[in-house]
Design a protein around this motif. Structure first.
Motif, mmCIF file in Angstrom:
data_model
loop_
_atom_site.group_PDB
_atom_site.id
_atom_site.type_symbol
_atom_site.label_atom_id
_atom_site.label_comp_id
_atom_site.label_asym_id
_atom_site.label_seq_id
_atom_site.Cartn_x
_atom_site.Cartn_y
_atom_site.Cartn_z
ATOM 1 N N MET A 122 1.267 -0.766 -0.039
ATOM 2 C CA MET A 122 -0.011 -0.049 0.055
ATOM 3 C C MET A 122 0.771 1.256 -0.061
ATOM 4 O O MET A 122 0.581 2.152 -0.427
ATOM 5 C CB MET A 122 -0.543 0.284 1.029
ATOM 6 C CG MET A 122 -2.197 0.605 1.154
ATOM 7 S SD MET A 122 -3.453 0.345 2.378
ATOM 8 C CE MET A 122 -2.500 -0.506 3.811
ATOM 9 N N TYR A 123 1.843 1.299 0.537
ATOM 10 C CA TYR A 123 2.682 2.130 0.726
ATOM 11 C C TYR A 123 3.412 2.700 -0.676
ATOM 12 O O TYR A 123 3.599 3.858 -0.495
ATOM 13 C CB TYR A 123 3.809 1.723 2.079
ATOM 14 C CG TYR A 123 4.782 3.293 1.897
ATOM 15 C CD1 TYR A 123 4.388 3.759 3.252
ATOM 16 C CD2 TYR A 123 5.884 3.701 1.805
ATOM 17 C CE1 TYR A 123 5.086 5.296 3.243
ATOM 18 C CE2 TYR A 123 6.551 4.975 2.189
ATOM 19 C CZ TYR A 123 6.132 5.765 3.238
ATOM 20 O OH TYR A 123 6.679 6.793 3.513
ATOM 21 N N THR A 124 3.807 1.284 -1.268
ATOM 22 C CA THR A 124 4.793 1.575 -2.439
ATOM 23 C C THR A 124 3.415 2.249 -3.710
ATOM 24 O O THR A 124 3.807 2.490 -4.436
ATOM 25 C CB THR A 124 5.196 0.134 -3.288
ATOM 26 O OG1 THR A 124 4.149 -0.417 -3.272
ATOM 27 C CG2 THR A 124 6.260 0.128 -2.226
ATOM 28 N N VAL A 125 2.345 1.516 -3.228
ATOM 29 C CA VAL A 125 0.836 2.544 -4.361
ATOM 30 C C VAL A 125 1.241 3.563 -4.208
ATOM 31 O O VAL A 125 0.599 4.680 -5.248
ATOM 32 C CB VAL A 125 -0.319 1.541 -4.261
ATOM 33 C CG1 VAL A 125 -1.547 2.389 -5.355
ATOM 34 C CG2 VAL A 125 -0.391 0.350 -4.327
ATOM 35 N N ALA A 126 0.770 4.313 -2.572
ATOM 36 C CA ALA A 126 0.560 5.735 -2.224
ATOM 37 C C ALA A 126 2.304 6.458 -3.039
ATOM 38 O O ALA A 126 2.222 7.963 -3.308
ATOM 39 C CB ALA A 126 0.803 6.035 -1.012
ATOM 40 N N ARG A 127 3.289 5.837 -2.894
ATOM 41 C CA ARG A 127 4.684 6.362 -3.134
ATOM 42 C C ARG A 127 5.005 6.533 -4.873
ATOM 43 O O ARG A 127 4.846 8.106 -4.881
ATOM 44 C CB ARG A 127 5.877 5.879 -2.418
ATOM 45 C CG ARG A 127 6.136 6.578 -1.371
ATOM 46 C CD ARG A 127 6.158 8.099 -0.569
ATOM 47 N NE ARG A 127 7.378 8.127 -0.710
ATOM 48 C CZ ARG A 127 7.461 9.091 0.371
ATOM 49 N NH1 ARG A 127 6.244 10.078 0.693
ATOM 50 N NH2 ARG A 127 8.470 10.081 0.476
ATOM 51 N N LEU A 128 4.477 5.863 -5.696
ATOM 52 C CA LEU A 128 4.086 5.776 -6.672
ATOM 53 C C LEU A 128 3.389 6.462 -7.629
ATOM 54 O O LEU A 128 3.613 6.577 -8.419
ATOM 55 C CB LEU A 128 5.167 4.587 -7.610
ATOM 56 C CG LEU A 128 6.456 3.591 -7.316
ATOM 57 C CD1 LEU A 128 5.762 2.061 -7.318
ATOM 58 C CD2 LEU A 128 7.972 5.129 -7.299
ATOM 59 N N HIS A 129 2.297 6.488 -6.773
ATOM 60 C CA HIS A 129 0.530 7.337 -7.443
ATOM 61 C C HIS A 129 0.383 6.039 -8.507
ATOM 62 O O HIS A 129 0.261 6.664 -9.536
ATOM 63 C CB HIS A 129 0.895 8.553 -8.632
ATOM 64 C CG HIS A 129 1.114 9.947 -7.092
ATOM 65 N ND1 HIS A 129 0.880 11.163 -7.402
ATOM 66 C CD2 HIS A 129 1.391 9.720 -5.187
ATOM 67 C CE1 HIS A 129 1.084 11.717 -6.126
ATOM 68 N NE2 HIS A 129 1.112 10.512 -4.844
ATOM 69 N N HIS A 130 0.195 4.746 -8.005
ATOM 70 C CA HIS A 130 0.512 4.023 -9.319
ATOM 71 C C HIS A 130 0.092 2.560 -8.862
ATOM 72 O O HIS A 130 0.200 2.269 -7.466
ATOM 73 C CB HIS A 130 2.443 3.334 -9.971
ATOM 74 C CG HIS A 130 1.369 2.466 -11.062
ATOM 75 N ND1 HIS A 130 1.182 1.680 -11.598
ATOM 76 C CD2 HIS A 130 1.447 3.284 -12.632
ATOM 77 C CE1 HIS A 130 0.709 1.155 -12.868
ATOM 78 N NE2 HIS A 130 1.056 2.230 -13.154
ATOM 79 N N PRO A 131 -1.296 2.176 -9.305
ATOM 80 C CA PRO A 131 -1.650 0.942 -8.390
ATOM 81 C C PRO A 131 -1.451 -0.634 -8.911
ATOM 82 O O PRO A 131 -1.814 -1.574 -7.831
ATOM 83 C CB PRO A 131 -3.628 1.191 -9.657
ATOM 84 C CG PRO A 131 -3.088 1.506 -10.623
ATOM 85 C CD PRO A 131 -2.417 2.589 -10.699
ATOM 86 N N LEU A 132 0.016 -0.105 -9.832
ATOM 87 C CA LEU A 132 0.941 -1.102 -9.386
ATOM 88 C C LEU A 132 1.820 -1.012 -8.398
ATOM 89 O O LEU A 132 2.579 -2.406 -8.326
ATOM 90 C CB LEU A 132 0.721 -1.705 -10.722
ATOM 91 C CG LEU A 132 -0.206 -2.567 -11.777
ATOM 92 C CD1 LEU A 132 0.680 -2.682 -13.407
ATOM 93 C CD2 LEU A 132 -0.413 -3.746 -11.166
ATOM 94 N N GLY A 133 2.279 -0.230 -7.778
ATOM 95 C CA GLY A 133 2.950 -0.365 -6.833
ATOM 96 C C GLY A 133 4.251 -0.955 -7.535
ATOM 97 O O GLY A 133 4.855 -0.188 -8.331
ATOM 98 N N VAL A 134 5.167 -1.612 -6.092
ATOM 99 C CA VAL A 134 6.399 -1.753 -6.357
ATOM 100 C C VAL A 134 6.524 -3.081 -7.412
ATOM 101 O O VAL A 134 7.500 -3.204 -7.891
ATOM 102 C CB VAL A 134 6.733 -2.403 -4.962
ATOM 103 C CG1 VAL A 134 6.159 -3.203 -4.967
ATOM 104 C CG2 VAL A 134 8.953 -2.384 -5.267
ATOM 105 N N LEU A 135 4.923 -3.415 -7.531
ATOM 106 C CA LEU A 135 5.550 -4.736 -8.931
ATOM 107 C C LEU A 135 5.052 -3.714 -10.254
ATOM 108 O O LEU A 135 5.990 -4.819 -11.601
ATOM 109 C CB LEU A 135 3.500 -5.130 -9.257
ATOM 110 C CG LEU A 135 3.241 -5.856 -7.476
ATOM 111 C CD1 LEU A 135 1.621 -6.953 -7.679
ATOM 112 C CD2 LEU A 135 3.903 -7.310 -7.492
ATOM 113 N N LEU A 136 5.639 -2.506 -10.371
ATOM 114 C CA LEU A 136 5.521 -2.037 -12.139
ATOM 115 C C LEU A 136 7.135 -1.983 -11.669
ATOM 116 O O LEU A 136 7.628 -1.911 -13.501
ATOM 117 C CB LEU A 136 5.593 0.010 -11.441
ATOM 118 C CG LEU A 136 4.852 0.208 -11.871
ATOM 119 C CD1 LEU A 136 4.676 1.805 -11.293
ATOM 120 C CD2 LEU A 136 4.923 0.339 -13.390
#
Ligand code: HEM
Length: 138
Positions: A122-136
């Motif tokens: 969830m934190y990575t989704v918020a930081r990256l402003h992307h629904p895939l978060g760190v999976l990007l």
């Protein structure tokens, strides 16, 4: 309200960390060690208060963005906020299960680890402003 946006966002992020840290400690002790102190009223109410302030800061951020007309088609266009809010529900449920004394230790620990993973994602989704978060990055 927009002039205070950076300060409100900073409060939001600090409360996120405080909330996560408290769950990390309480959830770990309750799920892995079977300790009863994490369910003490003082700690429970501290946790409720932090989470209430966290959600209030989130509502203030949304209000500021709406009043500035920055929401429709704006920074949430790719759906990252919707994903974050869905994950929040999952995180809360897993957190509740991790603290349940009547569940077996193995189930509590599994829920605890899953809750921490959901929180980190969830934190990575918020930081990256992307629904895939760190999976990007994979
Ligand atoms: C209903 C719950 C929530 C709502 C409505 C919400 C809403 C928001 C909004 C509107 C922003 C500002 C976006 C920006 O200006 O860049 C934000 C930022 C942020 N939120 Fe939340 N939030 C919620 C819960 C959470 C939770 C549970 C986490 C924990 C993982 C979290 C982590 C963050 C982070 C790290 C940022 C800063 C992102 C950045 O660096 O740009 N939020 N949130």
């Amino acid at each position: 309200m927009m002039e205070f946006y950076p300060q409100i966002k900073s409060v939001h992020v600090h409360l996120v960390m405080l909330s996560g840290l408290l769950f990390f400690i309480r959830g770990g002790a309750a799920s892995m060690l079977g300790a009863t102190w994490p369910r003490h009223a003082l700690l429970r109410y501290a946790s409720y208060s932090i989470d209430t302030c966290l959600l209030t800061s989130a509502a203030m951020l949304l209000t500021a963005l709406y009043s500035a007309g920055a929401v429709a088609g704006g920074i949430f266009a790719n759906g990252w906020l919707a994903v974050k809010m869905l994950l929040l529900v999952l995180y809360v449920l897993l957190g509740i299960f991790a603290m349940r004394a009547k569940f077996k230790r193995i189930a509590r620990v599994a829920c605890y680890v899953a809750a921490l993973l959901v929180f980190a994602f969830m934190y990575t989704v918020a930081r990256l402003h992307h629904p895939l978060g760190v999976l990007l990055y994979f």
